[in-house]
Design a protein around this motif. Structure first.
Motif, PDB file in Angstrom:
ATOM      1  N   PRO A   1     -10.135  -1.786   2.698  1.00  0.00           N
ATOM      2  CA  PRO A   1      -9.320  -0.916   3.561  1.00  0.00           C
ATOM      3  C   PRO A   1     -10.125   0.249   4.127  1.00  0.00           C
ATOM      4  O   PRO A   1     -11.142   0.663   3.561  1.00  0.00           O
ATOM      5  N   LEU A   2      -9.633   0.760   5.255  1.00  0.00           N
ATOM      6  CA  LEU A   2     -10.229   1.939   5.888  1.00  0.00           C
ATOM      7  C   LEU A   2      -9.292   3.125   5.740  1.00  0.00           C
ATOM      8  O   LEU A   2      -8.069   2.974   5.673  1.00  0.00           O
ATOM      9  N   MET A   3      -9.861   4.316   5.719  1.00  0.00           N
ATOM     10  CA  MET A   3      -9.053   5.527   5.748  1.00  0.00           C
ATOM     11  C   MET A   3      -8.364   5.625   7.107  1.00  0.00           C
ATOM     12  O   MET A   3      -8.890   5.162   8.119  1.00  0.00           O
ATOM     13  N   GLU A   4      -7.191   6.252   7.106  1.00  0.00           N
ATOM     14  CA  GLU A   4      -6.402   6.276   8.344  1.00  0.00           C
ATOM     15  C   GLU A   4      -7.114   7.014   9.469  1.00  0.00           C
ATOM     16  O   GLU A   4      -6.999   6.629  10.640  1.00  0.00           O
ATOM     17  N   GLU A   5      -7.899   8.064   9.156  1.00  0.00           N
ATOM     18  CA  GLU A   5      -8.608   8.762  10.232  1.00  0.00           C
ATOM     19  C   GLU A   5      -9.686   7.884  10.849  1.00  0.00           C
ATOM     20  O   GLU A   5      -9.960   7.973  12.049  1.00  0.00           O
ATOM     21  N   ASP A   6     -10.303   7.016  10.027  1.00  0.00           N
ATOM     22  CA  ASP A   6     -11.292   6.086  10.566  1.00  0.00           C
ATOM     23  C   ASP A   6     -10.630   5.034  11.456  1.00  0.00           C
ATOM     24  O   ASP A   6     -11.197   4.631  12.480  1.00  0.00           O
TER      25      ASP A   6
ATOM     26  N   PRO B   1      -3.063   6.390   2.474  1.00  0.00           N
ATOM     27  CA  PRO B   1      -4.248   6.997   3.087  1.00  0.00           C
ATOM     28  C   PRO B   1      -5.255   5.975   3.579  1.00  0.00           C
ATOM     29  O   PRO B   1      -6.158   6.295   4.332  1.00  0.00           O
ATOM     30  N   GLU B   2      -5.142   4.731   3.141  1.00  0.00           N
ATOM     31  CA  GLU B   2      -6.027   3.674   3.588  1.00  0.00           C
ATOM     32  C   GLU B   2      -5.221   2.403   3.782  1.00  0.00           C
ATOM     33  O   GLU B   2      -4.171   2.210   3.158  1.00  0.00           O
ATOM     34  N   ILE B   3      -5.700   1.541   4.649  1.00  0.00           N
ATOM     35  CA  ILE B   3      -4.956   0.323   4.964  1.00  0.00           C
ATOM     36  C   ILE B   3      -5.952  -0.784   5.295  1.00  0.00           C
ATOM     37  O   ILE B   3      -6.977  -0.544   5.953  1.00  0.00           O
ATOM     38  N   SER B   4      -5.666  -1.986   4.824  1.00  0.00           N
ATOM     39  CA  SER B   4      -6.545  -3.121   5.084  1.00  0.00           C
ATOM     40  C   SER B   4      -6.288  -3.677   6.475  1.00  0.00           C
ATOM     41  O   SER B   4      -5.243  -3.420   7.087  1.00  0.00           O
ATOM     42  N   LEU B   5      -7.237  -4.450   6.976  1.00  0.00           N
ATOM     43  CA  LEU B   5      -7.099  -5.039   8.302  1.00  0.00           C
ATOM     44  C   LEU B   5      -5.915  -6.003   8.348  1.00  0.00           C
ATOM     45  O   LEU B   5      -5.163  -6.029   9.332  1.00  0.00           O
ATOM     46  N   LYS B   6      -5.727  -6.775   7.295  1.00  0.00           N
ATOM     47  CA  LYS B   6      -4.633  -7.740   7.260  1.00  0.00           C
ATOM     48  C   LYS B   6      -3.282  -7.050   7.314  1.00  0.00           C
ATOM     49  O   LYS B   6      -2.387  -7.454   8.077  1.00  0.00           O
TER      50      LYS B   6
END
Length: 724
Positions: free
Chosen positions: A318-323, A358-363
Motif C-alpha cells: 500500500p501507499l500513503m494517501e499523500e503519495d 492512512p495507506e491503501i493498496s492498488l487493488k
C-alpha cells in the motif's frame, strides 16, 4: 620535451588548456564539472574560428580517464580482473558482513561505511597497514570484514574500483599499456598518495605530466562584505549578480559556498525573486533561470523518477494517501490534460469521504472507484503482476529490471506531455539505473520482486541526478567543485569562522593515529586548515573580481570572518558593510525590492470578487485579521478544508456505532441468549458466563457493514478490530 606553458608568462587557465589541446595533449581534470566547462570553452573557440564541426577534445575527469585506460588494457589482457561497479561492490561488502554474527545493526549502512573506509585506505596506500593488528574495536572488526571482502574478490578475479590506481601503476611498469605523450592536470587542490604514485609511474614511462596552476590575478584588493544575517547576505549577492548582468550579459559569475546543499532552497528563492521575479508566478511558462546549481538532486526526488518508483511500490504494497494524491495529479500516467482534472476531482472526493486508512493498496483503490482510462491502465498493471506471480517468485536482477520497465509501459509512463530536456535526461538516468541493477547478477543470486524494489528505491535515493548545464551566466557551486574553472567575477558566501574551514570527524572504521599520520581529511584541524588555505588562494586567483562575505550572526550566536581569509590573502582584504556595499552597486533596499516583486507578479493574477457573493460581514474582517492569505483563499477562491481531520472513524461515526450497539442490546428482537432488556436479563447472561460473548455479538453486528466495506483493506481491518 617542451613544457606545456611558460610559467614566467602570465596566462589564463583557459588559454593554457586550449593551447595544450591544440598540441594534442590529454587534459585531465579533478571534477566532471571542470571538464564540462573546459569543453564548452573549446567549443566556443572553434565556433569563433568559423568551424561548424570539430573533433571532440581530449578532456576527461580523473576517474573517467582511469576507467578508459583500464578498459583499453582489458581488451589486450583477458586475465585482467573485473573492476566492480559501486553497486556490485556494495553487494559484496554486505555479503562479507553477513559472516559477523555479533552485528545487531543494519548491514546496509555498515557496508557503505566499510566500502568508504576501504576506498580511503587504497587512496592513501595503506592497505599493507591493514594486515597489522588494530587495537581499536571498530577498526579491528573492519579489518576482518576487509579480509573477507578481499577473499571474495580473489576467488572470482574481481577487484574494487578503489584499487584501479595501483592496478594501472603495475600495468604501466610492465609496459603493457599504450600511454599518451603528454598529460595536463587541471584543478587539483591536492593529490592522494595513490594518484601521486600513478603519475610518477607515468613520468618514469616517458609521459610528460604537468599541472596547470592558476595564475595570479591583477586584483589589488579583495572585498569582505559583512551582512546582518544569512538572508541579507544572499540578498546582497543576488543584487550584485543582477548589477553585473545589467552591465554585461556575457559575464561569467561564480557564486561559491562551503556547503551548497545547505543553502540551495533559500538561494533558489532569493535568486529567483531578484533575477527573474516573474518565474514566481505559476501561471507563467517555465523558462531557464540565469543561474544554476552545480550539485544535483537524488534521482528519487526528480518528479518523473518519483512517479515511477511510487507506481512500482504500489504494485507490491500500500501507499500513503499523500503519495497517492501526488501520483494521481502528477500527470505521468495520464493520457490527456482532461484526465488530470478528472483525477484531481476524484482525489478531492476520496479524501473528503468518511473513514479512510492512512495507506491503501492498488487493488483496494481500484475496487472503490469507477472506471476510466487511468483505472483501466492500472488494472492492466495489477493483472500483469497477479498473472506473473511476481510477488511470490524469485528472479534475477536483470529479469526484475526488465519487468519494472514493462509495468511502466503498461501504465503509459511518463504520460502524454512532451518531456523537456531535464525530464528526458532524468528518464535516461532512470534507465541507466535499472541497467546498473541488472549487473548485480554477477553474484549469481536471485531475489524477490519486493526486495528488488527496496533496492531500486534505495539506490535511486543515493544516485545523484545532475542535468546537463544550460551554461547559465551564474554558477552556484561548492568551494571544492570550483577547481579548474575561471570566472569574470566570484562571490564567496559564508566565509565565517563556523563554516570555513569545513569541519568533520575522522572515519570511524580507521584508527585515528593512522589517519592523522597519513594526513587524511578531518583527522586533524591543521590538515583541514592547510587545505582551506589552498582553496581560498585558488578561488581568489580565479577571477579579476573576487568578493567574500559572511553573516554577523545566526541562530547560534555571533559570527566572525574566518581567520583563513587573512592567512591566505593578508592585508589585501578590505571590509565594507552591507549598507555601504548596497550604495556602491546602487541596489535598492530589501523592502523596496519586495514591493517591486509584488507589483511584477500579483497584479496580473488579481481575481475579481465573485458577483454572486455578498462582500462584507464580520466573518470577512475576522478572517482577514487572522490570516490575509486564508481570507483570500476562502472568500475569493472558495477554497475550504477537507471534511476530515484524522484517519479511521470520526467522532460522529463512533457515536453512531455506540448507539447501534445499545439499540441491539435493549432490542426485544435480539435473540434471547444475548438479550439484556431488563436487569434480570443482564444477571442471567452474567451468571451463565456469556457476558463477553453477548457483547462481542452486539459489537460485531454493529461493525459488520464497515468490515464488509473494507474487506480488502488490511490497515482498516486491523483498525476496526482494535475499535471493536
Amino acid at each position: 620535451m617542451l613544457p606545456l606553458f611558460d610559467s614566467q608568462t602570465p596566462q589564463k587557465l583557459v588559454d593554457i588548456v586550449l593551447n595544450a589541446l591544440a598540441d594534442g595533449v590529454i587534459v585531465v581534470t579533478a571534477t566532471a564539472r571542470s571538464a564540462r566547462a573546459l569543453t564548452l570553452h573549446h567549443a566556443e573557440q572553434q565556433r569563433a574560428k568559423g568551424l561548424t564541426m570539430w573533433t571532440s577534445p581530449s578532456i576527461l575527469e580523473w576517474d573517467a580517464w582511469l576507467h578508459d585506460l583500464w578498459q583499453e588494457h582489458t581488451f589486450s589482457d583477458i586475465d585482467a580482473p573485473l573492476v566492480l561497479t559501486q553497486l556490485q561492490e556494495h553487494t559484496l561488502w554486505t555479503r562479507a558482513l553477513q559472516n559477523d554474527a555479533h552485528l545487531v545493526v543494519s548491514l546496509d549502512g555498515l557496508a557503505s561505511l566499510a566500502q568508504s573506509a576501504y576506498k580511503r585506505l587504497s587512496a592513501y596506500e595503506l592497505q599493507r597497514d591493514r594486515h597489522s593488528i588494530w587495537f581499536e574495536t571498530d577498526a579491528e572488526r573492519f579489518r576482518q570484514w576487509a579480509k573477507a571482502f578481499d577473499q571474495l574478490c580473489r576467488d572470482r578475479n574481481w577487484t574494487s574500483r578503489s584499487n584501479i590506481e595501483a592496478l594501472l601503476g603495475q600495468v604501466v611498469r610492465n609496459g603493457a599499456l599504450r600511454l599518451p605523450k603528454q598529460v595536463l592536470l587541471v584543478g587539483f587542490d591536492r593529490f592522494t598518495p595513490a594518484q601521486q604514485t600513478l603519475l610518477q609511474h607515468f613520468r618514469e614511462a616517458g609521459v610528460f605530466v604537468e599541472e596547470a596552476l592558476p595564475t595570479s590575478s591583477n586584483v589589488l584588493a579583495h572585498l569582505l562584505v559583512t551582512a546582518s544575517d544569512f538572508r541579507e547576505e544572499l540578498l546582497l549577492c543576488a543584487a550584485w549578480c543582477r548589477h553585473k548582468l545589467a552591465n554585461n550579459l556575457a559575464v561569467r559569475i561564480g557564486v561559491i559556498a562551503p556547503d551548497v546543499n545547505s543553502i540551495r532552497a533559500e538561494a533558489d528563492r532569493i535568486f529567483r525573486a531578484q533575477l527573474m521575479p516573474r518565474s514566481l508566478d505559476l501561471a507563467n511558462e517555465s523558462t531557464p533561470m540565469p543561474f544554476e546549481f552545480s550539485l544535483g538532486l537524488p534521482l528519487a526526488t526528480v518528479p518523473v523518477a518519483r512517479a515511477a518508483l511510487l507506481l512500482l511500490r504500489w504494485t507490491s504494497r500500500p501507499l500513503m494517501e499523500e503519495d497517492i494524491s501526488w501520483l494521481l495529479m502528477s500527470g505521468f500516467f495520464h493520457s490527456s490534460a482532461t484526465e488530470t482534472l478528472d483525477l484531481a476531482q476524484l482525489d478531492f472526493k476520496w479524501r473528503d469521504s468518511g473513514a479512510l486508512s492512512p495507506e491503501i493498496s492498488l487493488k483496494v483503490f481500484l475496487n472503490r472507484h469507477a472506471s476510466n482510462s487511468f483505472f483501466k491502465r492500472m488494472r492492466r498493471v495489477l493483472k500483469a503482476v497477479d498473472e506473473s506471480r511476481a510477488l511470490s517468485d524469485n528472479g534475477t536482477y536483470a529479469h526484475w529490471s526488465e519487468w519494472a520497465q514493462q509495468l511502466l509501459q503498461l501504465s503509459e509512463w511518463p504520460g502524454f506531455r512532451t518531456p523537456d530536456s531535464v525530464q528526458f535526461q532524468a528518464q535516461q538516468r532512470w534507465i541507466r539505473l535499472l541497467d546498473e541493477l541488472s549487473l548485480l547478477d554477477f553474484a549469481g543470486r536471485s531475489i524477490t520482486f519486493s526486495a528488488f524494489l527496496n533496492l531500486l528505491e534505495k539506490h535511486a535515493n543515493e544516485t545523484t541526478f545532475i542535468p546537463e548545464s544550460h551554461h547559465a551566466p551564474i554558477q552556484i557551486l561548492g568551494a571544492f567543485e570550483s577547481s579548474g574553472q575561471t570566472f569574470d567575477a566570484i562571490w564567496f558566501l559564508g566565509i565565517d569562522d563556523m563554516q570555513w574551514p569545513p569541519t568533520g570527524r575522522p572515519h570511524p572504521f580507521l584508527p585515528v593515529t593512522l589517519q592523522r599520520n597519513a594526513r587524511m581529511p578531518h583527522a586533524d584541524a591543521a590538515i583541514d586548515t592547510e587545505l582551506a588555505l589552498t582553496v581560498t588562494r585558488r578561488i581568489a586567483e580565479s577571477a579579476s573580481e573576487c568578493i567574500f562575505s559572511h553573516a554577523q550572526q545566526d541562530k547560534g550566536g555571533e559570527l566572525r570572518a574566518s581567520p583563513i581569509l587573512e592567512m591566505a590573502l593578508g592585508d589585501t582584504v578590505r571590509t565594507v558593510s552591507a549598507v555601504e556595499f548596497r550604495q556602491q552597486i546602487d541596489a535598492p533596499s530589501p523592502a523596496s525590492t519586495y514591493s517591486q516583486i509584488e507589483s511584477a507578479v500579483i497584479p496580473s493574477q488579481i481575481r475579481p470578487w465573485p458577483v454572486e457573493n455578498i462582500a462584507g460581514g464580520a466573518d470577512v474582517l475576522k478572517d482577514q485579521a487572522a490570516c490575509p492569505f486564508r481570507a483570500f483563499g476562502q472568500r475569493r477562491l472558495a477554497a475550504r478544508p477537507l471534511n476530515r481531520t484524522e484517519w479511521g472513524l470520526d467522532a460522529r461515526q463512533r457515536g453512531n456505532l455506540l448507539h447501534d450497539i445499545l439499540k441491539e442490546v435493549w432490542s426485544p428482537d435480539t435473540p434471547e441468549l444475548f438479550r439484556m432488556v431488563s436487569l434480570d436479563d443482564l444477571r442471567n447472561v452474567a451468571s451463565a458466563s456469556r457476558l463477553d460473548e453477548a457483547l462481542n455479538y452486539h459489537i460485531g453486528n454493529a461493525f459488520k457493514s464497515l468490515v464488509r466495506e473494507h474487506a480488502e483493506d488490511t490497515w482498516m481491518q486491523a483498525y476496526l478490530e482494535s475499535e471493536q
